[in-house]
Enzyme design. Sequence first.
Site, short mmCIF file in Angstrom:
data_model
loop_
_atom_site.label_atom_id
_atom_site.label_comp_id
_atom_site.label_asym_id
_atom_site.label_seq_id
_atom_site.Cartn_x
_atom_site.Cartn_y
_atom_site.Cartn_z
N LYS A 92 23.15 50.55 56.71
CA LYS A 92 23.68 51.75 56.03
C LYS A 92 24.23 52.77 57.03
CE LYS A 92 19.38 54.46 55.61
NZ LYS A 92 18.51 55.18 54.67
N ASP A 93 23.87 52.65 58.33
CA ASP A 93 24.39 53.57 59.34
C ASP A 93 25.77 53.18 59.84
OD1 ASP A 93 22.04 55.06 59.24
OD2 ASP A 93 21.12 54.00 60.91
N ARG A 143 23.29 61.89 48.60
CA ARG A 143 23.25 60.89 47.54
C ARG A 143 21.97 61.02 46.72
NH1 ARG A 143 20.20 56.64 47.47
NH2 ARG A 143 19.71 56.88 49.69
N ARG A 144 20.84 61.14 47.40
CA ARG A 144 19.57 61.26 46.68
C ARG A 144 19.49 62.59 45.93
NH1 ARG A 144 16.99 59.34 52.16
NH2 ARG A 144 16.92 57.08 51.86
N ARG A 161 14.92 66.72 58.46
CA ARG A 161 15.42 65.82 59.50
C ARG A 161 14.29 65.32 60.36
NH1 ARG A 161 20.14 65.64 61.73
NH2 ARG A 161 19.23 63.68 62.43
N ARG A 167 8.95 63.29 59.95
CA ARG A 167 9.03 63.71 58.55
C ARG A 167 7.66 63.65 57.87
NH1 ARG A 167 14.79 61.33 56.19
NH2 ARG A 167 15.85 61.30 58.18
N CYS A 255 28.50 59.81 54.21
CA CYS A 255 27.35 60.70 54.10
C CYS A 255 27.74 62.09 53.65
CB CYS A 255 26.60 60.77 55.43
SG CYS A 255 27.55 61.51 56.77
#
Length: 386
Positions: A92-93, A143-144, A161, A167, A255
């Site tokens: 996904k990166d 997106r979330r 972040r 996190r 993103c």
Amino acid sequence: MESNGNGQAGGKDLIRIGSRDSELALKQTHMVREAMQRVHPHLNSEIVSMKTKGDKIQDVALSKIGSKSLFTKELELALEAQSVDVVVHSLKDLPTTLPDGMVIGAVLKREDPRDAVIMHPKYAECTLATLPKDSVIGTSSLRRSAQLKRKYPDLCFKSVRGNLNTRFRKLDDADDYAALVLAAAGVIRMGWKNRISQYLCDDLCMYAVGQGALAVECREGDSAILDILAKIADPDTTVEAVAERAFMRTLEGGCSAPVAVHTKVMEDSLTLKGGVWSLDGSEELVHTMTILTREPDTSSDSLRPPKKIAKTCITFCGIVPLPEQKDVMTRANQLGKSLAQTLLDKGADQILKAAKAQNTVNSPPSVSSTSNGNIEDKKALPVNTS
């Protein structure tokens, strides 16, 4: 420096594997090295780790940094300089257009691609639906937040972040967040599956393009490496990745705008569900398409594979097809394009344009790849080996 084995693989004395230096990235890189070791028991390899721009900038939301290669550029520079032979990424990166001369030689079997909710210990028995009004949910993803704002308007969403360890500390050691929303795959790979309170199915939050899959990037002409990587690629995940990346590329999402997918491979079919949202979740466009993968689908000429496959290195959004998969990957690629075009015809371009414009207000300057995928910064990179 780590090395292992005492033989050669594909004529190479030593295979150097590039990785980000976070704990999760290194765990994932070890998974790839072990997969390579299984197909080449005498593989001699070392892992070379480094920080990327996305690792270094921790006080700005990912969507505000502005670069399309936040977690990949430094790795690709090392690959171009031949200081490493392959690099391991979370798929996904990886941007859907790779730098010239680079390809994805393998996409490994996907971990659970869904997003997961990690609750603060005091809310351990809750779900997003049962949290108190105005509870703060930490997520670094537009997106979330766009999808979840639409479903849970009484919750507040705030950027968080840092790597997963950071996190989790931010969640557990203070009362700033009631919960985090993270990719389930990373949490599982870190061994923290027991902290997952809720998995988000596609009717609540569709996942990112490529989420849960690992990609191994290499130089296009490195046939010895490509032969090894072909043996560790997962056919179903590769087909999913092609469809999803073709969808993203056609939309020109990323993103900086909320774009999401949900993919399902069956015995003889591939279903792709894709959507775009406004930043606040008030606008939504979602559509689903399915193609047959086992038998030729003559209902549309656009879904037929080309009559000839060129002798040069054919890729689908950067992914090298397995020899037996060229036809189905051609069709998966077209599926992604067709689904994206359907959403564009319904007005997705206006939603994405508005989201990107809104997101870039007060964003810091970006450092990104050139339009044709060439890497701009050719400076030597400091690296660590682990």
